[in-house]
Scaffold this active site. Structure first.
Site, PDB file in Angstrom:
ATOM      1  N   CYS A 104     -50.456 -19.255 -24.957  1.00 60.95           N
ATOM      2  CA  CYS A 104     -49.754 -18.209 -25.706  1.00 60.95           C
ATOM      3  C   CYS A 104     -49.453 -16.951 -24.896  1.00 60.95           C
ATOM      4  O   CYS A 104     -48.295 -16.555 -24.742  1.00 60.95           O
ATOM      5  CB  CYS A 104     -50.556 -17.840 -26.945  1.00 60.95           C
ATOM      6  SG  CYS A 104     -50.797 -19.220 -28.096  1.00 60.95           S
ATOM      7  N   HIS A 123     -48.755 -11.151 -29.972  1.00 63.00           N
ATOM      8  CA  HIS A 123     -49.884 -11.412 -29.084  1.00 63.00           C
ATOM      9  C   HIS A 123     -50.000 -10.358 -27.990  1.00 63.00           C
ATOM     10  O   HIS A 123     -50.356 -10.662 -26.840  1.00 63.00           O
ATOM     11  CB  HIS A 123     -49.797 -12.816 -28.481  1.00 63.00           C
ATOM     12  CG  HIS A 123     -51.143 -13.482 -28.387  1.00 63.00           C
ATOM     13  ND1 HIS A 123     -51.297 -14.842 -28.480  1.00 63.00           N
ATOM     14  CD2 HIS A 123     -52.381 -12.987 -28.221  1.00 63.00           C
ATOM     15  CE1 HIS A 123     -52.576 -15.156 -28.367  1.00 63.00           C
ATOM     16  NE2 HIS A 123     -53.253 -14.047 -28.207  1.00 63.00           N
ATOM     17  N   ASP A 147     -44.672 -21.202 -32.548  1.00 66.62           N
ATOM     18  CA  ASP A 147     -45.883 -21.170 -31.729  1.00 66.62           C
ATOM     19  C   ASP A 147     -46.421 -22.590 -31.578  1.00 66.62           C
ATOM     20  O   ASP A 147     -46.765 -23.244 -32.566  1.00 66.62           O
ATOM     21  CB  ASP A 147     -46.929 -20.273 -32.412  1.00 66.62           C
ATOM     22  CG  ASP A 147     -48.107 -19.941 -31.506  1.00 66.62           C
ATOM     23  OD1 ASP A 147     -48.198 -20.530 -30.411  1.00 66.62           O
ATOM     24  OD2 ASP A 147     -48.934 -19.109 -31.883  1.00 66.62           O
ATOM     25  N   GLN A 148     -46.438 -23.054 -30.342  1.00 66.95           N
ATOM     26  CA  GLN A 148     -47.081 -24.335 -30.023  1.00 66.95           C
ATOM     27  C   GLN A 148     -46.274 -25.535 -30.546  1.00 66.95           C
ATOM     28  O   GLN A 148     -46.825 -26.508 -31.013  1.00 66.95           O
ATOM     29  CB  GLN A 148     -48.519 -24.360 -30.576  1.00 66.95           C
ATOM     30  CG  GLN A 148     -49.443 -25.340 -29.846  1.00 66.95           C
ATOM     31  CD  GLN A 148     -50.908 -24.976 -29.984  1.00 66.95           C
ATOM     32  OE1 GLN A 148     -51.317 -23.876 -29.639  1.00 66.95           O
ATOM     33  NE2 GLN A 148     -51.721 -25.894 -30.487  1.00 66.95           N
ATOM     34  N   ASP A 177     -43.337 -21.156 -27.323  1.00 70.72           N
ATOM     35  CA  ASP A 177     -44.047 -20.704 -26.133  1.00 70.72           C
ATOM     36  C   ASP A 177     -44.616 -21.861 -25.319  1.00 70.72           C
ATOM     37  O   ASP A 177     -44.748 -21.777 -24.108  1.00 70.72           O
ATOM     38  CB  ASP A 177     -45.144 -19.697 -26.495  1.00 70.72           C
ATOM     39  CG  ASP A 177     -46.083 -20.169 -27.596  1.00 70.72           C
ATOM     40  OD1 ASP A 177     -45.853 -21.248 -28.183  1.00 70.72           O
ATOM     41  OD2 ASP A 177     -47.055 -19.436 -27.895  1.00 70.72           O
ATOM     42  N   HIS A 178     -44.976 -22.954 -25.986  1.00 70.22           N
ATOM     43  CA  HIS A 178     -45.538 -24.141 -25.339  1.00 70.22           C
ATOM     44  C   HIS A 178     -45.673 -25.205 -26.416  1.00 70.22           C
ATOM     45  O   HIS A 178     -45.293 -24.982 -27.574  1.00 70.22           O
ATOM     46  CB  HIS A 178     -46.905 -23.843 -24.711  1.00 70.22           C
ATOM     47  CG  HIS A 178     -47.856 -23.177 -25.661  1.00 70.22           C
ATOM     48  ND1 HIS A 178     -48.545 -23.879 -26.626  1.00 70.22           N
ATOM     49  CD2 HIS A 178     -48.208 -21.875 -25.820  1.00 70.22           C
ATOM     50  CE1 HIS A 178     -49.271 -23.035 -27.334  1.00 70.22           C
ATOM     51  NE2 HIS A 178     -49.088 -21.806 -26.865  1.00 70.22           N
TER      52      HIS A 178
END
Length: 497
Positions: free
Chosen positions: A52, A108, A12-13, A296-297
């Site tokens: 997200c 999420h 995540d991130q 995701d990013h």
């Protein structure tokens, strides 16, 4: 050949440039570097909507964000769009094809217990509680096993803060360890007569930047990359008084601690992935498993005085992507691919590898021809977007071919142009440079052509139309899916599709 198993590992991130395999000399990611050596590194992978919920919706469905209907993460009830109403999902299609499907970690979804095609999920949703009665599986596990009178966020660092400090509890309680523990538990207990699809989804390195002391201290003692500061960045050099500020110039020491915690969390994840791979080898399933690693990013980490995500800039939108195929599928597997790919390409890639048909709703394309080095038609550039989230300043569309980057800040009527080949940190904005007027016009025309069919007020007479003072755009597909979802719930009396 038997159907291959599929392991989708998602952090995540995580920025694209935080792997040893991506050329970062400071970070230690030996397990993922070894995976890159066995597979294909996609050097120009991008998040189509770099936050997200929308990013994960595109991965889940293979659709572009305009077609998922989710183009931002907060406000307007958009979060519930991940709850269902999707006609086709990656785990759903694999389940139809005979796969045993499991999601572990951060999904999420909203409602959070929605399955979206999985047979089962085991959740770590950080601090999110869409329903007051919801308690994540990780939170329950933590409370049952903690060794003292403390909570899982007693270190005092919030979920989107730029602050950092070492993890306050014993290492075995960290969510990174739990995510791998639960993934291994599934592998041991799964239906052995079916191939499996396992999504192992880590909640880190997303803030809090709370690496356990071993990893935190390791990176405090290293020389870490300094933030990129562009000739256009001064507007974000403002006092960042809030602990979750999305912009602001923090001190060098604060930025260093943030990066130490962030890098430490990635190193920790890498070692825990090593545990997972070891168990897969012991169980005899590693060799026949398609393994995809991505995020995701990214996270700006102070680049250009910005933090967090939602931006079209490299730190936010450019993501890691590694695909490792079983030997029976690999053939002449390329070690590196420079063509631009996105999260929407993961679903068709996995479905093709599994011998499944790709639904007509999918916008992405299978990356297998690129992996095999085949000459094939491929998109010349990729489009990304994000609606209003933290501030109206952030609504944007971007285009990139991996060499050039064009960004339109829709509510400001401002364009930016970067030569990524010469300036990978995006420090020199060339949009107002007369020498690049033709290049700027070429990219602007491409965006106009892409947006015109939407009829959403973004273009008029072949020109981009600024969105300042206008209502937030809600894609029609969002409303269509919500109506379908409401009908499903009314017919079945359940929040599970």
């Amino acid at each position: 050949m038997n159907k291959p198993n599929v392991l989708l590992i998602m952090t995540d991130q995580q920025r694209w440039d935080t792997l040893g395999a991506s050329g970062n000399p400071a970070i230690e990611t030996p397990v993922l570097d070894a995976l890159a050596g066995e597979g294909t590194v996609f050097a120009n992978a991008y998040s189509c909507t770099p936050s997200c919920i929308p990013a994960r919706a595109s991965l889940l469905t293979g659709m572009d964000p305009w077609h998922t209907g989710i183009i931002y993460s907060a406000g307007g009830g958009i979060a519930k769009g991940m709850g269902g109403g999707f006609e086709h999902t990656l785990p759903g299609e694999l389940a139809k094809a005979g796969y045993h499907t499991q999601g572990v970690g951060k999904m999420h979804f909203e409602p959070q217990r929605a399955l979206n095609g999985f047979h089962h999920t085991v959740l770590d949703e950080s601090g999110r509680r869409g329903d007051p009665s919801f308690v994540s599986d990780y939170r329950k596990w933590f409370e049952e096993r903690k060794t003292g009178d403390y909570g899982y966020i007693d270190h005092g660092i919030s979920w989107n803060s730029w602050m950092a400090r070492p993890y306050h509890a014993p290492e075995f309680l960290h969510p990174t360890n739990w995510t791998v523990n639960e993934s291994i538990r599934f592998l041991r207990a799964r239906d052995p007569e079916k191939p499996f699809f396992l999504k192992t989804s880590f909640a880190r390195p997303h803030s809090p930047y709370d690496a356990v002391p071993y990893y935190f201290d390791l990176y405090l003692g290293k020389s870490l990359p300094e933030p990129f500061i562009g000739d256009w960045s001064a507007e974000h050099d403002v006092p960042g008084l809030q602990t979750e500020a999305w912009r602001g110039n923090r001190s060098a020491e604060e930025i260093r601690r943030a990066r130490a915690g962030y890098y430490g969390n990635i190193n920790h994840i890498d070692h825990q992935i090593g545990r997972l791979f070891y168990e897969m080898r012991e169980l005899g399933v590693y060799d026949n498993t398609v393994i995809i690693f991505t995020s995701d990013h990214g996270d700006m980490l102070g680049d250009h005085h910005l933090w967090r995500k939602t931006y079209g800039y490299e730190g936010s939108a450019h993501i890691p992507m590694i695909v490792r195929l079983p030997a029976a599928l690999a053939r002449l597997q390329m070690r590196k691919v420079d063509r631009v790919v996105g999260l929407q390409d993961i679903m068709p890639t996995i479905l093709e590898a599994a011998g499944c048909s790709v639904p007509g709703t999918v916008d992405g394309a299978s990356m297998l021809p690129l992996i095999r080095g085949e000459k094939t038609g491929w998109r010349p550039y990729i489009h990304g977007e994000h609606g209003v989230c933290y501030s109206e300043l952030q609504e944007m569309h971007y285009l990139t071919d991996g060499h050039w980057k064009y960004i339109w800040l829709a509510r400001r009527g401002r364009e930016q142009l970067f030569d990524l080949a010469a300036d990978p940190g995006e420090c020199a904005d060339l949009a107002n440079n007369s020498e690049h007027r033709e290049e700027l016009g070429r990219w602007r025309s491409r965006l106009v052509t892409l947006l015109e069919p939407r009829n959403a007020g973004l273009t008029e007479d072949g020109q981009l139309v600024g969105q300042a003072g206008k209502s937030r755009i809600v894609p029609p597909k969002f409303n269509e899916r919500m109506e379908r979802w409401d009908r499903l719930r009314a017919g079945h009396g359940s929040s599970h599709p």
